[in-house]
Design a protein around this motif. Sequence first.
Motif, PDB file in Angstrom:
ATOM      1  N   TRP A 217      -2.186  -4.844 -17.384  1.00  0.00           N
ATOM      2  CA  TRP A 217      -2.593  -4.696 -15.991  1.00  0.00           C
ATOM      3  C   TRP A 217      -1.485  -5.152 -15.032  1.00  0.00           C
ATOM      4  N   ARG A 218      -0.649  -6.074 -15.466  1.00  0.00           N
ATOM      5  CA  ARG A 218       0.439  -6.545 -14.603  1.00  0.00           C
ATOM      6  C   ARG A 218       1.428  -5.425 -14.289  1.00  0.00           C
ATOM      7  N   LEU A 219       1.798  -4.652 -15.315  1.00  0.00           N
ATOM      8  CA  LEU A 219       2.709  -3.526 -15.094  1.00  0.00           C
ATOM      9  C   LEU A 219       2.047  -2.465 -14.226  1.00  0.00           C
ATOM     10  N   THR A 220       0.753  -2.218 -14.466  1.00  0.00           N
ATOM     11  CA  THR A 220       0.014  -1.248 -13.645  1.00  0.00           C
ATOM     12  C   THR A 220       0.004  -1.680 -12.183  1.00  0.00           C
ATOM     13  N   ALA A 221      -0.246  -2.961 -11.939  1.00  0.00           N
ATOM     14  CA  ALA A 221      -0.277  -3.465 -10.563  1.00  0.00           C
ATOM     15  C   ALA A 221       1.081  -3.347  -9.897  1.00  0.00           C
ATOM     16  N   ARG A 222       2.142  -3.665 -10.615  1.00  0.00           N
ATOM     17  CA  ARG A 222       3.492  -3.581 -10.040  1.00  0.00           C
ATOM     18  C   ARG A 222       3.853  -2.135  -9.712  1.00  0.00           C
ATOM     19  N   ASN A 223       3.475  -1.203 -10.594  1.00  0.00           N
ATOM     20  CA  ASN A 223       3.731   0.214 -10.313  1.00  0.00           C
ATOM     21  C   ASN A 223       2.931   0.702  -9.111  1.00  0.00           C
ATOM     22  N   THR A 224       1.705   0.193  -8.944  1.00  0.00           N
ATOM     23  CA  THR A 224       0.891   0.560  -7.791  1.00  0.00           C
ATOM     24  C   THR A 224       1.520   0.058  -6.498  1.00  0.00           C
ATOM     25  N   ILE A 225       2.017  -1.174  -6.517  1.00  0.00           N
ATOM     26  CA  ILE A 225       2.707  -1.723  -5.345  1.00  0.00           C
ATOM     27  C   ILE A 225       3.966  -0.921  -5.049  1.00  0.00           C
ATOM     28  N   LYS A 226       4.716  -0.554  -6.086  1.00  0.00           N
ATOM     29  CA  LYS A 226       5.941   0.225  -5.904  1.00  0.00           C
ATOM     30  C   LYS A 226       5.629   1.568  -5.239  1.00  0.00           C
ATOM     31  N   ALA A 227       4.566   2.245  -5.688  1.00  0.00           N
ATOM     32  CA  ALA A 227       4.181   3.527  -5.093  1.00  0.00           C
ATOM     33  C   ALA A 227       3.784   3.354  -3.632  1.00  0.00           C
ATOM     34  N   PHE A 228       3.091   2.263  -3.314  1.00  0.00           N
ATOM     35  CA  PHE A 228       2.689   1.979  -1.931  1.00  0.00           C
ATOM     36  C   PHE A 228       3.917   1.800  -1.043  1.00  0.00           C
ATOM     37  N   LEU A 229       4.874   1.016  -1.504  1.00  0.00           N
ATOM     38  CA  LEU A 229       6.073   0.751  -0.709  1.00  0.00           C
ATOM     39  C   LEU A 229       6.935   2.008  -0.565  1.00  0.00           C
ATOM     40  N   GLU A 230       7.019   2.805  -1.626  1.00  0.00           N
ATOM     41  CA  GLU A 230       7.801   4.041  -1.554  1.00  0.00           C
ATOM     42  C   GLU A 230       7.199   5.021  -0.557  1.00  0.00           C
ATOM     43  N   GLU A 231       5.877   5.009  -0.441  1.00  0.00           N
ATOM     44  CA  GLU A 231       5.230   5.879   0.548  1.00  0.00           C
ATOM     45  C   GLU A 231       5.475   5.370   1.967  1.00  0.00           C
ATOM     46  N   LYS A 232       5.315   4.068   2.175  1.00  0.00           N
ATOM     47  CA  LYS A 232       5.452   3.503   3.516  1.00  0.00           C
ATOM     48  C   LYS A 232       6.901   3.466   3.994  1.00  0.00           C
ATOM     49  N   LEU A 233       7.847   3.377   3.070  1.00  0.00           N
ATOM     50  CA  LEU A 233       9.260   3.262   3.427  1.00  0.00           C
ATOM     51  C   LEU A 233      10.047   4.491   2.987  1.00  0.00           C
ATOM     52  N   ALA A 234       9.379   5.634   2.973  1.00  0.00           N
ATOM     53  CA  ALA A 234      10.006   6.868   2.478  1.00  0.00           C
ATOM     54  C   ALA A 234      11.258   7.231   3.261  1.00  0.00           C
ATOM     55  N   ALA A 235      11.213   7.109   4.592  1.00  0.00           N
ATOM     56  CA  ALA A 235      12.370   7.477   5.414  1.00  0.00           C
ATOM     57  C   ALA A 235      13.566   6.579   5.116  1.00  0.00           C
ATOM     58  N   GLU A 236      13.338   5.302   4.956  1.00  0.00           N
ATOM     59  CA  GLU A 236      14.428   4.362   4.685  1.00  0.00           C
ATOM     60  C   GLU A 236      15.025   4.608   3.293  1.00  0.00           C
ATOM     61  N   ILE A 237      14.171   4.958   2.335  1.00  0.00           N
ATOM     62  CA  ILE A 237      14.658   5.248   0.983  1.00  0.00           C
ATOM     63  C   ILE A 237      15.481   6.529   0.974  1.00  0.00           C
ATOM     64  N   GLU A 238      14.987   7.563   1.654  1.00  0.00           N
ATOM     65  CA  GLU A 238      15.692   8.840   1.692  1.00  0.00           C
ATOM     66  C   GLU A 238      17.042   8.728   2.402  1.00  0.00           C
ATOM     67  N   SER A 239      17.155   7.822   3.357  1.00  0.00           N
ATOM     68  CA  SER A 239      18.419   7.641   4.072  1.00  0.00           C
ATOM     69  C   SER A 239      19.448   6.881   3.241  1.00  0.00           C
ATOM     70  N   GLY A 240      19.027   6.343   2.094  1.00  0.00           N
ATOM     71  CA  GLY A 240      19.948   5.603   1.229  1.00  0.00           C
ATOM     72  C   GLY A 240      20.162   4.160   1.618  1.00  0.00           C
ATOM     73  N   LYS A 241      19.360   3.642   2.534  1.00  0.00           N
ATOM     74  CA  LYS A 241      19.531   2.271   2.986  1.00  0.00           C
ATOM     75  C   LYS A 241      18.651   1.271   2.241  1.00  0.00           C
ATOM     76  N   LEU A 242      17.757   1.794   1.402  1.00  0.00           N
ATOM     77  CA  LEU A 242      16.789   0.909   0.734  1.00  0.00           C
ATOM     78  C   LEU A 242      16.523   1.403  -0.675  1.00  0.00           C
ATOM     79  N   VAL A 243      16.398   0.463  -1.600  1.00  0.00           N
ATOM     80  CA  VAL A 243      16.039   0.765  -2.986  1.00  0.00           C
ATOM     81  C   VAL A 243      14.849  -0.104  -3.367  1.00  0.00           C
ATOM     82  N   VAL A 244      13.816   0.511  -3.932  1.00  0.00           N
ATOM     83  CA  VAL A 244      12.629  -0.206  -4.396  1.00  0.00           C
ATOM     84  C   VAL A 244      12.608  -0.167  -5.914  1.00  0.00           C
ATOM     85  N   ALA A 245      12.486  -1.321  -6.547  1.00  0.00           N
ATOM     86  CA  ALA A 245      12.500  -1.384  -8.006  1.00  0.00           C
ATOM     87  C   ALA A 245      11.498  -2.416  -8.498  1.00  0.00           C
ATOM     88  N   LEU A 246      11.029  -2.206  -9.748  1.00  0.00           N
ATOM     89  CA  LEU A 246      10.109  -3.161 -10.348  1.00  0.00           C
ATOM     90  C   LEU A 246      10.849  -4.460 -10.673  1.00  0.00           C
TER      91      LEU A 246
END
Length: 246
Positions: A217-246
């Motif tokens: 469940w810990r890995l599942t929770a971390r992946n869920t948080i990662k998906a949430f952040l990637e959705e909310k920070l999509a513009a920053e990630i696409e611009s190459g200024k931000l990287v989200v990782a487990l």
Amino acid sequence: MLKEALQYILDGMRPETQDLCGRAYVITPSGAQEVIETPIAPATLQLHSLDSIVKMIRTEAIHLADTNTPALFVNIPSPTNVTCFSQPDFTQRCVRTVFYSAGATDVPGWDAKVTLGFEEAQIALRTRFQETGDSLYAMKLVNDISLGAKVIYNDNGVATTVTTKSGVSLQTNEAIRPIVKLRPYRTFQEVEQPESTFLIRINDRGISFIEADGGMWRLTARNTIKAFLEEKLAAEIESGKLVVAL
């Protein structure tokens, strides 16, 4: 003459600072030692939600990003913690500045093994779990047992059979499902709580919930948080200024 000799000795013992290849050294009679300055970095800002770290990155930290390479990294070391830090600063001995650390401080959590009395279990199932079909089953089971005037347990090592008797005539004999799937509140409340399988054990003192998924469940929770952040920070990630990782 003696005075000059003593002065010469004292001058030789006095530490001398020299700059060699861009690094400062203190020279003494016993040898040379590099001067290591304490890196200058802002204190880490403690946050308490995913929403707050998203807004701080958007409005503040992202403006520190370089135009060519990602300058900010978001890491999810656990289901209850997210950190945002910078690239190594080579002018400050490769120190990474940790700008923010968000912690899920408002979730009650749930241990790998929890044993409760029947009334306590009823309260916990209503207040510390997301409602699911199995949580409703567990609540009904605990309620039936707690209302029974007479309870007989038969445990064969795989499942437990409970016979409850209420009043003078009503009696039920039911084999308890040994495995249920529940969603305790164990991560940030902005995301869906991870599901875990639990082994149920019952005796005359109460009911035990034993985690039976190996901690996946810990890995599942971390992946869920990662998906949430990637959705909310999509513009920053696409611009190459931000990287989200487990």
